[in-house]
Design a protein around this motif. Structure first.
Motif, PDB file in Angstrom:
ATOM      1  N   THR A 199      53.058   0.175   0.700  1.00  0.00           N
ATOM      2  CA  THR A 199      54.141   1.160   0.764  1.00  0.00           C
ATOM      3  C   THR A 199      54.801   1.135   2.135  1.00  0.00           C
ATOM      4  OG1 THR A 199      52.660   2.932   1.483  1.00  0.00           O
ATOM      5  CG2 THR A 199      53.048   2.721  -0.894  1.00  0.00           C
ATOM      6  N   VAL A 200      56.049   1.521   2.138  1.00  0.00           N
ATOM      7  CA  VAL A 200      56.787   1.712   3.379  1.00  0.00           C
ATOM      8  C   VAL A 200      57.505   3.054   3.273  1.00  0.00           C
ATOM      9  CG1 VAL A 200      58.644   0.866   4.868  1.00  0.00           C
ATOM     10  CG2 VAL A 200      57.120  -0.771   3.756  1.00  0.00           C
TER      11      VAL A 200
ATOM     12  N   HIS B 129      61.258   5.961   0.689  1.00  0.00           N
ATOM     13  CA  HIS B 129      59.912   5.592   0.230  1.00  0.00           C
ATOM     14  C   HIS B 129      60.039   4.368  -0.667  1.00  0.00           C
ATOM     15  CE1 HIS B 129      55.775   5.932  -1.107  1.00  0.00           C
ATOM     16  NE2 HIS B 129      56.224   5.736  -2.336  1.00  0.00           N
ATOM     17  N   PHE B 130      59.247   3.333  -0.355  1.00  0.00           N
ATOM     18  CA  PHE B 130      59.243   2.095  -1.137  1.00  0.00           C
ATOM     19  C   PHE B 130      57.809   1.736  -1.490  1.00  0.00           C
ATOM     20  CE2 PHE B 130      62.785   1.908   1.826  1.00  0.00           C
ATOM     21  CZ  PHE B 130      63.853   1.589   1.004  1.00  0.00           C
ATOM     22  N   GLU B 131      57.596   1.289  -2.724  1.00  0.00           N
ATOM     23  CA  GLU B 131      56.294   0.778  -3.170  1.00  0.00           C
ATOM     24  C   GLU B 131      56.515  -0.632  -3.679  1.00  0.00           C
ATOM     25  OE1 GLU B 131      54.402   3.400  -5.989  1.00  0.00           O
ATOM     26  OE2 GLU B 131      54.873   5.154  -4.764  1.00  0.00           O
ATOM     27  N   PHE B 132      55.845  -1.605  -3.048  1.00  0.00           N
ATOM     28  CA  PHE B 132      56.025  -3.018  -3.379  1.00  0.00           C
ATOM     29  C   PHE B 132      54.882  -3.533  -4.233  1.00  0.00           C
ATOM     30  CE2 PHE B 132      58.411  -2.307   0.486  1.00  0.00           C
ATOM     31  CZ  PHE B 132      59.605  -2.947   0.211  1.00  0.00           C
ATOM     32  N   GLU B 133      55.217  -4.412  -5.170  1.00  0.00           N
ATOM     33  CA  GLU B 133      54.229  -5.084  -6.010  1.00  0.00           C
ATOM     34  C   GLU B 133      54.745  -6.494  -6.271  1.00  0.00           C
ATOM     35  OE1 GLU B 133      50.805  -5.750  -7.538  1.00  0.00           O
ATOM     36  OE2 GLU B 133      51.246  -3.692  -6.938  1.00  0.00           O
ATOM     37  N   ASP B 134      54.161  -7.466  -5.572  1.00  0.00           N
ATOM     38  CA  ASP B 134      54.592  -8.864  -5.670  1.00  0.00           C
ATOM     39  C   ASP B 134      56.094  -8.977  -5.385  1.00  0.00           C
ATOM     40  OD1 ASP B 134      51.965  -9.716  -6.272  1.00  0.00           O
ATOM     41  OD2 ASP B 134      52.278  -9.146  -8.364  1.00  0.00           O
ATOM     42  N   ASP B 135      56.885  -9.351  -6.391  1.00  0.00           N
ATOM     43  CA  ASP B 135      58.325  -9.551  -6.211  1.00  0.00           C
ATOM     44  C   ASP B 135      59.152  -8.412  -6.786  1.00  0.00           C
ATOM     45  OD1 ASP B 135      57.872 -11.895  -4.886  1.00  0.00           O
ATOM     46  OD2 ASP B 135      58.228 -13.187  -6.604  1.00  0.00           O
ATOM     47  N   SER B 136      58.571  -7.207  -6.850  1.00  0.00           N
ATOM     48  CA  SER B 136      59.316  -6.051  -7.352  1.00  0.00           C
ATOM     49  C   SER B 136      59.004  -4.830  -6.492  1.00  0.00           C
ATOM     50  CB  SER B 136      58.974  -5.773  -8.817  1.00  0.00           C
ATOM     51  OG  SER B 136      57.624  -5.396  -8.944  1.00  0.00           O
TER      52      SER B 136
ATOM     53  N   LYS C 224      65.945  10.161   0.070  1.00  0.00           N
ATOM     54  CA  LYS C 224      66.319  11.575   0.054  1.00  0.00           C
ATOM     55  C   LYS C 224      67.417  11.733   1.089  1.00  0.00           C
ATOM     56  CE  LYS C 224      62.208  14.039  -1.468  1.00  0.00           C
ATOM     57  NZ  LYS C 224      61.182  15.001  -1.050  1.00  0.00           N
ATOM     58  N   ILE C 225      68.626  12.023   0.591  1.00  0.00           N
ATOM     59  CA  ILE C 225      69.799  12.075   1.442  1.00  0.00           C
ATOM     60  C   ILE C 225      70.327  13.511   1.479  1.00  0.00           C
ATOM     61  CG2 ILE C 225      72.119  11.170   1.819  1.00  0.00           C
ATOM     62  CD1 ILE C 225      71.243   8.709   0.140  1.00  0.00           C
ATOM     63  N   PRO C 226      70.501  14.074   2.682  1.00  0.00           N
ATOM     64  CA  PRO C 226      71.026  15.442   2.776  1.00  0.00           C
ATOM     65  C   PRO C 226      72.346  15.579   2.015  1.00  0.00           C
ATOM     66  CG  PRO C 226      70.266  14.691   4.921  1.00  0.00           C
ATOM     67  CD  PRO C 226      70.223  13.506   4.005  1.00  0.00           C
ATOM     68  N   PHE C 227      72.510  16.677   1.328  1.00  0.00           N
ATOM     69  CA  PHE C 227      73.700  17.030   0.543  1.00  0.00           C
ATOM     70  C   PHE C 227      73.848  16.208  -0.732  1.00  0.00           C
ATOM     71  CE2 PHE C 227      74.893  17.527   5.100  1.00  0.00           C
ATOM     72  CZ  PHE C 227      74.767  18.900   5.153  1.00  0.00           C
TER      73      PHE C 227
END
Length: 105
Positions: free
Chosen positions: A58-59, A76-83, A89-92
């Motif tokens: 995760t990143v 938030h990113f969750e990586f699994e091999d090539d996917s 979360k962007i204000p407004f």
């Protein structure tokens, strides 16, 4: 470093629907990120903080852009091999899901 490469994903919001390209690169030992969305001018992204877990694949990051001074964008990113899956979360704007993430280079 987790997630290095070029990735594409679908974004579906009230303001934009389409594909985005995210380039994640090693910037002298720190993460560098470029976001490209066709026909949308993206301001420069400043990464404020980043937490990457090799074990969990995760990143999590906090970023800022000039259009939203003093406001943080969380990622938030969750990586699994090539996917990957993730969200911003962007204000407004709220939570923007990144769908069908795949590595292209």
């Amino acid at each position: 470093m987790i997630g290095i490469g070029t990735w594409t994903c679908r974004i579906d919001t009230l303001f934009f629907k389409g594909e985005a390209t995210i380039k994640v690169f090693d910037n002298d030992g720190e993460y560098g990120v470029e976001l490209q969305i066709p026909d949308v001018e993206i301001p420069e992204v400043e990464i404020v903080e980043i937490d990457a877990s090799e074990e969990e694949k995760t990143v999590d990051a906090t970023a800022r852009i000039s259009l939203l001074p003093g406001k943080d964008i969380t990622c938030h990113f969750e990586f699994e091999d090539d996917s990957f899956t993730g969200f911003l979360k962007i204000p407004f704007l709220g939570k923007v899901r990144l769908k069908d993430g795949k590595k292209v280079a």
